[in-house]
Scaffold this motif. Structure first.
Motif: not given
Length: 253
Positions: A120, A158-159, A161, A167, A169, A171, A194, A197
């Motif tokens: 993650k 970091r990812k 939930q 989810h 994400k 960065y 998933e 996005w």
């Protein structure tokens, strides 16, 4: 883990004469039994009359440093080919310096990188080009017309939930080079199942934009981003477009 083929095309500052364009093609794959990754990349950059194409080969090795984290250490090496197309310019006054293009072939370079990651979270540092090649004209007794500078990159992500099929994400990237202001990029993407996005990016002191990614199949990912500058350059361009295509492909068994 699988091999990944990646294509990226970036057109910066659309409608700005001589604006930068970048195109890249790469393939990287793990050799699982040896905890090793190998690959290559081809990168083409164009800024005004300057064109540079690089061909690089990559090698990485991975170590289990804790129950959850692995450390990857990588080496990159290759050559680039440089051209300044001075004969294509249209100077106001004739000058013999524009009567001949500048060619420099086989400019060698190498780089290093470190990548600490879990399922993650990840952190990374890289310096892709550690040799400061100088480019000069053979027919003029002048200093170099171009000099490659060392760039340093620090990344982290970091990812999370948020729900059963949702989810997040996050960065960020810090980039430093001696002759330019340091920059920080911050990106966040929300994903559904998933597969799709969407999110935004912000580059401090420079630009902001939107990003979308779509998983078109088990192995294929397509991405698009558009960003606008909010500096004084904003009045002279129509933003930056970037298209990304990746495909999972195992060449090495």
């Amino acid at each position: 883990e699988t091999g990944k083929l990646l294509l990226v095309s970036r057109n910066q500052w659309v409608s700005f004469p001589g604006a930068p364009t970048t195109k890249s093609f790469s393939y990287h794959a793990p050799l699982k039994t040896q905890n090793v990754g190998i690959g290559f990349s081809i990168l083409n950059d164009k800024v005004g009359p300057q064109k540079q194409t690089g061909v690089y080969f990559d090698y990485s090795r991975f170590f289990q440093v804790s129950d959850n984290y692995k450390l990857g250490m990588g080496l990159k090496g290759g050559v680039s080919f440089y051209r300044a197309a001075l004969t294509e310019l249209n100077p106001i006054s004739p000058d013999p310096i524009y009567s001949q293009d500048i060619y420099k072939n086989f400019l060698p370079n190498f780089g290093v990188g470190f990548y600490l990651f879990s399922n993650k979270t990840y952190f990374g540092f890289s310096a892709p080009n550690l040799i400061k090649n100088s480019i000069s004209r053979n027919d003029y007794l002048t200093e170099s017309v171009q000099k490659e500078e060392i760039h340093f990159y620090f990344v982290g992500g970091r990812k999370f939930q948020l729900g059963q099929n949702i989810h997040l994400k996050t960065y960020s990237m810090f980039r430093y080079v001696r002759i330019a202001p340091a920059t920080i990029d911050i990106t966040a993407l929300v994903g559904l199942k998933e597969k799709f996005w969407i999110g935004g990016m912000f580059r401090m002191g420079d630009s902001y934009g939107i990003i979308a990614q779509f998983k078109a199949g088990e192995k294929m990912l397509i991405g698009y981003s558009y960003d606008l500058t909010y500096s004084e350059l904003n009045a002279f361009n129509n933003g930056t477009h970037e298209i990304m295509f990746s495909y999972d492909l195992n060449i090495f068994k």
